[in-house]
Write an enzyme that holds these catalytic residues in place. Structure first.
Site, short mmCIF file in Angstrom:
data_model
loop_
_atom_site.label_atom_id
_atom_site.label_comp_id
_atom_site.label_asym_id
_atom_site.label_seq_id
_atom_site.Cartn_x
_atom_site.Cartn_y
_atom_site.Cartn_z
N LYS A 79 0.85 -1.21 0.00
CA LYS A 79 0.00 0.00 0.00
C LYS A 79 0.88 1.24 0.00
O LYS A 79 1.88 1.31 0.72
CB LYS A 79 -0.90 -0.02 1.23
CG LYS A 79 -1.88 1.14 1.32
CD LYS A 79 -2.76 1.02 2.55
CE LYS A 79 -3.78 2.14 2.66
NZ LYS A 79 -4.61 2.03 3.88
N SER A 154 -9.55 2.00 3.08
CA SER A 154 -8.71 2.75 2.17
C SER A 154 -7.69 1.90 1.42
O SER A 154 -7.12 2.36 0.44
CB SER A 154 -7.97 3.85 2.94
OG SER A 154 -7.12 3.27 3.92
N SER A 178 -9.63 -0.28 7.35
CA SER A 178 -9.11 -0.23 5.98
C SER A 178 -8.43 -1.49 5.47
O SER A 178 -8.04 -1.54 4.31
CB SER A 178 -8.15 0.94 5.83
OG SER A 178 -8.89 2.13 5.74
N1 GLN Z 1 -12.67 4.41 6.42
C1 GLN Z 1 -12.05 4.88 7.62
C2 GLN Z 1 -11.65 6.32 7.47
O1 GLN Z 1 -11.99 6.87 6.49
C3 GLN Z 1 -10.90 4.02 7.95
C4 GLN Z 1 -9.66 4.36 7.26
C5 GLN Z 1 -8.53 3.48 7.64
O2 GLN Z 1 -8.71 2.45 8.31
N2 GLN Z 1 -7.35 3.88 7.23
O3 GLN Z 1 -11.03 6.91 8.30
#
Ligand code: GLN
Length: 480
Positions: A79, A154, A178
């Protein structure tokens, strides 16, 4: 030659038997990436040179008849919030468009020391803020299972790459869901380790008290093999745990008969898609057939989790992202004065969701609001963690849906941030409590969209979680 789908064990055996070289495997994956990535947009940067020199090292070891390390020749994707020495690392943001880190994250170095071949860097929501990958400055990722749908976020690029066979395993990060939510959307396993189990050194910070690195793979054996390599103490990360790393690849075979599995009613209430609910309840019934005891649970603070998460995560982000000011590295937009340069750089460099979070985070930390929001959120975080420790007095693991709906359509939630935030409703609790959790596929809806089953356990119970997941994989038929 790609001869996909490859597993880690399959690669090991094929290399040792000299049926294929590591270089051939890597070039097979690159050919497939060239064919599929223009449509999927899962990779942002490919690292051919580094991949082939690593593959050649593996092939030389094979030629010398050496014992191969556990991940020798295994193609991995990383990532793009995880630092890779000499390979561009953008965080899905314009502000780091040409940033090349001078060092490797510990997790990346450990993968490479174990023989893994790093194919490239995967797309993600900007600074890991999002649940759909649509917040990337480099365009959305398409879900390989259904091209008009999001892959989740994400870590959408990592999940899509593994699901499409464009990497054998990938690293993602989980701050609020994420890893688990995109794993659910793309129909593959994704593990969030205990906070501190995997070093965060070299992970570009979003919310430091929540951020974790973990693996995506196509099956549980591969998930365990990656964990065995990346877990463990690191003197470069003071929050990394000293606890020794168990042999996950051996322990996953342990029995699950007699384990107590908790099912919290708060995870099956309002807002859940009826097909998701049905698939998850069917999966839980299968676990009972395999010898687990089902125990109903109440976790009363669950309803405050989203609000708590979006205060703590944004507060930490507003502090962590203060470093992108055009002075040290990343984008610089010249201005008439120093302040003007800061302003222009951040105005031009950050996308709308990151700006929204930074404003929210600065607000909740500001004088007069700190006690009302930030401090209170910290207290509720403790109550949520206490719900889990009370539950783990009674059960060995907790089973829930990973997300309230299957993968939604591209563009469906982009105009409504609150709807987007609700995609994390079942995942943020585990992040706030610091506990480990996995999402595994547990069937498909009528529209053929994957549904994720989440298994949460007490701190450092990765082996137990993986045992349950492996038993389900064998009985429920996912995995390759
Ligand atoms: N979807 C969550 C956010 O927008 C989690 C993001 C993540 O785990 N990096 O913060």
């Amino acid at each position: 030659m790609s001869a996909a789908p490859w597993t880690i064990a399959g690669i090991h055996a094929a290399l040792q038997a000299k049926k294929v070289s590591a270089r051939e495997i890597a070039s097979g994956f690159y050919a497939e990436i060239d064919r599929r990535n223009p449509e999927l947009n899962a990779y942002l940067t490919l690292s051919h040179e580094r991949a082939y020199s690593q593959a050649d090292r593996v092939d030389a070891a094979v030629a010398r008849g050496e014992k191969l390390p556990s991940l020798a020749g295994v193609p991995v994707a990383i990532k793009d919030v995880i630092s890779t020495s000499g390979i561009r690392t953008t965080c899905g943001s314009k502000i780091l468009e040409s940033y090349i880190p001078p060092y490797d994250a510990t997790a990346v170095a450990r993968l490479e020391n174990a023989g893994a071949v790093i194919l490239g860097k995967t797309n993600c929501d900007e600074f890991a803020m999002g649940s759909s990958n649509e917040n990337s400055a480099y365009g959305a990722v398409r879900n390989p299972v259904a091209l008009d749908r999001v892959p989740g976020g994400s870590s959408g690029g990592s999940a899509a790459a593994v699901a499409a066979g464009l990497a054998v395993v990938a690293l993602g990060t989980d701050t609020g869901g994420s890893i688990r939510q995109p794993a659910a959307c793309c129909g593959i396993p994704g593990l969030m380790p205990t906070y501190g189990r995997v070093s965060r050194y070299g992970l570009i910070a979003f919310a430091s008290s929540l951020d974790r690195i973990g693996p995506f793979a196509a099956n549980i054996a591969d998930t365990a093999a990656v964990m065995a390599v990346i877990a463990g103490h690191d003197e470069n990360d003071s929050t990394s745990a000293a606890a020794s790393v168990p042999p996950y690849d051996v322990e996953i075979e342990g029995p699950i008969r007699g384990l107590r599995i908790g099912v919290p009613e708060e995870y099956f209430g309002e807002g859940i898609d009826s097909e998701v609910k049905e698939k998850v309840l069917t999966a839980i019934a299968l676990m009972e057939k395999l010898g687990c005891h089902r125990i109903p649970l109440k976790m009363p603070h669950t309803e405050y989790a989203i609000a708590t998460y979006y205060i703590i995560a944004t507060a930490e982000a507003s502090s962590n992202l203060a470093r992108y000011d055009g002075v040290r590295y990343g984008l610089r937009v010249p201005g008439a004065t120093l302040l003007d340069m800061y302003r222009k750089t951040r105005e031009r460099g950050f996308g709308p969701e990151v700006k929204r979070r930074l404003m929210l985070g600065t607000y909740v930390l500001s004088s007069g609001y700190y006690d009302a929001y930030y401090l209170r959120a910290q207290k509720v975080r403790s109550l949520i963690a206490r719900d889990f420790s009370a539950a783990f007095q009674k059960v060995d693991a907790i089973l829930t849906p990973t997300a309230p709906t299957p993968a939604f359509r591209l563009g469906e939630k982009t105009s409504d941030p609150l709807q987007m935030y609700l995609a994390d409703i079942y995942t943020v609790t585990g992040d706030l409590a610091g506990i480990p959790g996995i999402s595994i596929p547990c069937g498909k809806t009528k529209a053929q969209l994957p549904v994720g089953l989440q298994i949460l356990g007490p701190h450092f119970s990765e082996s137990r979680i993986l045992q349950l997941a492996l038993a389900f994989e064998k009985a429920g038929g996912f995995g390759i």
